[in-house]
Design an enzyme around this catalytic site. Sequence first.
Site, mmCIF file in Angstrom:
data_model
loop_
_atom_site.group_PDB
_atom_site.id
_atom_site.type_symbol
_atom_site.label_atom_id
_atom_site.label_comp_id
_atom_site.label_asym_id
_atom_site.label_seq_id
_atom_site.Cartn_x
_atom_site.Cartn_y
_atom_site.Cartn_z
ATOM 1 N N LYS A 35 13.731 -34.028 -41.517
ATOM 2 C CA LYS A 35 13.403 -32.933 -42.442
ATOM 3 C C LYS A 35 13.223 -31.620 -41.692
ATOM 4 O O LYS A 35 13.819 -30.606 -42.041
ATOM 5 C CB LYS A 35 12.094 -33.238 -43.201
ATOM 6 C CG LYS A 35 12.200 -34.418 -44.137
ATOM 7 C CD LYS A 35 10.922 -34.608 -44.935
ATOM 8 C CE LYS A 35 9.712 -34.914 -44.071
ATOM 9 N NZ LYS A 35 9.816 -36.159 -43.311
ATOM 10 N N THR A 36 12.415 -31.658 -40.657
ATOM 11 C CA THR A 36 12.163 -30.436 -39.902
ATOM 12 C C THR A 36 13.449 -29.975 -39.218
ATOM 13 O O THR A 36 13.738 -28.788 -39.128
ATOM 14 C CB THR A 36 11.039 -30.673 -38.873
ATOM 15 O OG1 THR A 36 9.886 -31.147 -39.580
ATOM 16 C CG2 THR A 36 10.684 -29.406 -38.129
ATOM 17 N N ASP A 221 7.900 -26.126 -44.524
ATOM 18 C CA ASP A 221 7.815 -27.510 -44.029
ATOM 19 C C ASP A 221 6.491 -28.117 -44.504
ATOM 20 O O ASP A 221 5.546 -27.384 -44.786
ATOM 21 C CB ASP A 221 7.867 -27.503 -42.487
ATOM 22 C CG ASP A 221 8.279 -28.860 -41.918
ATOM 23 O OD1 ASP A 221 8.494 -29.813 -42.703
ATOM 24 O OD2 ASP A 221 8.391 -28.974 -40.674
ATOM 25 N N GLU A 222 6.417 -29.427 -44.589
ATOM 26 C CA GLU A 222 5.167 -30.134 -44.958
ATOM 27 C C GLU A 222 4.586 -29.604 -46.269
ATOM 28 O O GLU A 222 3.385 -29.344 -46.387
ATOM 29 C CB GLU A 222 4.120 -29.991 -43.839
ATOM 30 C CG GLU A 222 4.613 -30.360 -42.454
ATOM 31 C CD GLU A 222 4.459 -31.836 -42.115
ATOM 32 O OE1 GLU A 222 4.062 -32.636 -42.999
ATOM 33 O OE2 GLU A 222 4.774 -32.205 -40.964
ATOM 34 N N GLN A 252 3.036 -38.703 -46.755
ATOM 35 C CA GLN A 252 2.310 -38.080 -45.642
ATOM 36 C C GLN A 252 1.341 -37.003 -46.108
ATOM 37 O O GLN A 252 1.009 -36.091 -45.354
ATOM 38 C CB GLN A 252 3.289 -37.483 -44.629
ATOM 39 C CG GLN A 252 4.138 -38.528 -43.940
ATOM 40 C CD GLN A 252 4.974 -37.931 -42.816
ATOM 41 O OE1 GLN A 252 4.456 -37.483 -41.813
ATOM 42 N NE2 GLN A 252 6.289 -37.914 -42.994
ATOM 43 N N ARG A 603 4.697 -41.615 -35.685
ATOM 44 C CA ARG A 603 4.873 -40.644 -34.600
ATOM 45 C C ARG A 603 5.562 -41.289 -33.402
ATOM 46 O O ARG A 603 6.055 -40.609 -32.516
ATOM 47 C CB ARG A 603 3.538 -40.073 -34.093
ATOM 48 C CG ARG A 603 2.662 -39.297 -35.065
ATOM 49 C CD ARG A 603 3.365 -38.218 -35.778
ATOM 50 N NE ARG A 603 3.851 -38.706 -37.065
ATOM 51 C CZ ARG A 603 4.825 -38.108 -37.752
ATOM 52 N NH1 ARG A 603 5.419 -37.043 -37.308
ATOM 53 N NH2 ARG A 603 5.219 -38.601 -38.906
HETATM 54 P P1 ATP Z 1 8.140 -35.937 -40.009
HETATM 55 O O1 ATP Z 1 8.101 -36.469 -41.401
HETATM 56 O O2 ATP Z 1 7.407 -36.811 -39.073
HETATM 57 O O3 ATP Z 1 7.793 -34.506 -39.937
HETATM 58 P P2 ATP Z 1 10.920 -35.202 -39.927
HETATM 59 O O4 ATP Z 1 11.532 -35.790 -41.140
HETATM 60 O O5 ATP Z 1 10.584 -33.787 -39.963
HETATM 61 O O6 ATP Z 1 9.655 -36.083 -39.516
HETATM 62 P P3 ATP Z 1 12.322 -34.576 -37.512
HETATM 63 O O7 ATP Z 1 11.122 -34.334 -36.676
HETATM 64 O O8 ATP Z 1 13.093 -33.438 -38.006
HETATM 65 O O9 ATP Z 1 11.894 -35.524 -38.729
HETATM 66 O O10 ATP Z 1 13.305 -35.552 -36.774
HETATM 67 C C1 ATP Z 1 12.869 -36.726 -36.107
HETATM 68 C C2 ATP Z 1 13.661 -36.942 -34.824
HETATM 69 O O11 ATP Z 1 14.981 -37.343 -35.128
HETATM 70 C C3 ATP Z 1 13.761 -35.700 -33.981
HETATM 71 O O12 ATP Z 1 13.697 -36.040 -32.630
HETATM 72 C C4 ATP Z 1 15.149 -35.172 -34.346
HETATM 73 O O13 ATP Z 1 15.694 -34.382 -33.327
HETATM 74 C C5 ATP Z 1 15.929 -36.465 -34.536
HETATM 75 N N1 ATP Z 1 17.086 -36.316 -35.467
HETATM 76 C C6 ATP Z 1 17.035 -35.983 -36.760
HETATM 77 N N2 ATP Z 1 18.250 -35.952 -37.303
HETATM 78 C C7 ATP Z 1 19.130 -36.270 -36.321
HETATM 79 C C8 ATP Z 1 20.566 -36.400 -36.243
HETATM 80 N N3 ATP Z 1 21.360 -36.206 -37.295
HETATM 81 N N4 ATP Z 1 21.073 -36.741 -35.057
HETATM 82 C C9 ATP Z 1 20.295 -36.949 -33.973
HETATM 83 N N5 ATP Z 1 18.961 -36.849 -33.975
HETATM 84 C C10 ATP Z 1 18.366 -36.498 -35.141
HETATM 85 MG MG MG Z 2 8.724 -32.763 -39.749
#
Ligand code: ATP
Ligand code: MG
Length: 717
Positions: A35-36, A221-222, A252, A603
């Site tokens: 997402k981020t 975000d969040e 979350q 995490r």
């Molecule tokens: P959270 O809910 O914990 O905030 P999130 O959904 O925001 O998580 P991110 O932090 O954006 O998730 O991504 C998690 C990990 O996966 C990061 O290290 C990110 O770089 C990696 N990632 C996400 N998408 C891809 C992709 N398409 N290819 C490679 N790595 C990815």
């Molecule tokens: Mg995130």
Amino acid sequence: MKVEDILGQLNPEQLEAVLHTEGPLLILAGAGSGKTRVLTYRLAYLIKGKDVPPGRLLAITFTNKAAEEMKNRLAGLVGRISQAMWVSTFHAACMRMLRRDAEKLGLKRNFVVYDEDDQRRLITQLMKDNQIDTKRYPPRAVHSRISVAKNEMLSPEEMTKKARDDFELVTAEVYRKYQERLLRSNAVDFDDIILHTLALFKLYPAILEEYQEKFLYISVDEYQDTNRAQYHWVNQLASKHRNLCVVGDDDQSIYSWRGADLRNLLDFEKDYPDAKVVRLERNYRSTNKILEAAHGVVVKIRGRKEKKLWTEREGGLPVKYFRAYNGMEEAIFVVDEIGKLVADEGYSLKDIAVFYRTNAQSRVFEEIMLRFNIPYKIVGGYRFYERREIRDILAYLKVLVNPEDSVSLRRVINVPRRGIGDTTIGRLEAHSRLYGLSLYETLFRAEEIPHLNAGTVKKIKAFRELLQELREEMLNLPLAELVRKVQERSGYLRELREERSVEAEGRLENLEEFLRVAAEFQSAYPQEGLPEFLEQVSLISDIDLYDEEEGAVTLMTLHNAKGLEFPVVFMVGMDEGVFPHLRSIMERGDEEERRLCYVGLTRAMDRLYLTSAASRQFYGGAERTLESRFIRDIPQECLEVVGGEELKDIAAAREREEAERLARVYRVGDQVRHAIWGEGTVTEVFLTDGGPEVMVEFPHLGAKRLSLAYAPLEKVE
Ligand code: ATP
Ligand code: MG
């Protein structure tokens, strides 16, 4: 980086979200699904692919650390031009707006932000000036009630109208005066930052319009953890172009206790019926075992919308679970494992994080890390011995041992507030200089000091009597009891208890933890007393191993861990009552704690450790604990129990015995008294996995099921 390269690093669903630039967009997805990343890449795409000037982008993150990370990532994708973009927390963005137009709200541009201490001082002062009884209405309680009102966006007038009792009426009045005074002092408090910005928008629609025009694209975000004021702020800004992208995860949401409202996220499609919704299901962060474990915990939430993540990272090591005999052994296990991970497995210290539920829990880990020379840093908090309440109590203890220590005495002379203000202290100090006396000696001459009125002299007398009394106790009482006495008799605990805020609760927990430090010292060195204890504490509290080069283990609360990721995660204190946190489940049920557990587990990238302790030291002795319900919710095949088998058998047998003993004490038909709900009748007794429980029928409340190990329950004979 070229546009194709940016887009090439996304999966099809992520790409869809990034390319959807016009109109409202909701990204609803589980942890680690990117997402981020989508949010960040989308900004890069807007700049590189759509030629949007960076100055017309606004991105909101949950913490300063997250903002920092996003900025770095963006700089990597689009280069330096990203600097013109607003990437910050709600507060930082609002500060920026306020600074520019402060005059319009009657503030000067160089207005100051009052921290908690300043705020409280001001409130106390105001109450005194207006002859409001500070005994009946403790300033701390008034202060935290004002903050709640602000988070609900209530003005003093509205608060007066809604007041349900005397306390709220008085608070509303103080609130009104407090706002006036802040304004006159050219100051705002933390809560005001966002409210003032909203006021600015309301009073000067042209300013709002200007920002509405400026921010062509807004991302948050969040979003699941936004509160009312933040919601209004963002939606007003987005109302012109309607290019609002929010990302979040309902699993979350962990800040409802601070006024966050999950509905902001869940009702997004009601707010914007034309919103595009993107769901992401592939997790890139964690191994399959870690995901399965996390799913087992979160799936138990009633009424939850099921969403399951998958990963290509099949296999992976099972989650390791260690149940220590006590808290010390738990910390030693963690430090020992960290040593092995670094020496044998190629991890570096910065890959490793230790999460706990409450700040007070860091203490044992800090101590063991210091002892074993493992550098650590605490993110979003203070080292245990740097916390204000710990330093205050230490200052009291130092004065008892050495009354000539004027620095320590100065620190506590009016803490908690006992009406010995700065002017009085100034006079005392002048007198002590004049006659070459210590501050302590001067206290005994208060009667001779000019310009001190009878009331003040009385207060000084009461304080010196308190010190004398405590100094006598010092000779008689065992260490831990002495520390307790200092906390009680100084009025320190009372002031915190009356405050009834989450912060105060944290401080109380730290003070409780400090009693444990004293109890541990006492059992380790039965012959030694307070001076030796203080010496030992000062040794520990002065070491700082942290070295930016070498990196350090990160210690933080679960709440602070949101949005971050680490190759190795230790979640410690997995005991009922610790996590899930007792107070929290008594007040609000266990669902938010469950989501917090999900946040913590997700995490971890490669390795996840959970630890608990079968007994925890308390200043009155050891207390038995039961392992956290969350441990049981993790599927068996994902969990590997490690550690001494015998130890576990002994601990389990003891636990059973204790459960049976408790269960025998209570029988159907017994009259019992609950500390909060009053008297009731036992209608059933259960022996569950989580220990013995009883069903109690309360005359006005109906039936409640209570854990005997935790509920504040006693039998009425
Ligand atoms: P959270 O809910 O914990 O905030 P999130 O959904 O925001 O998580 P991110 O932090 O954006 O998730 O991504 C998690 C990990 O996966 C990061 O290290 C990110 O770089 C990696 N990632 C996400 N998408 C891809 C992709 N398409 N290819 C490679 N790595 C990815
Ligand atoms: Mg995130």
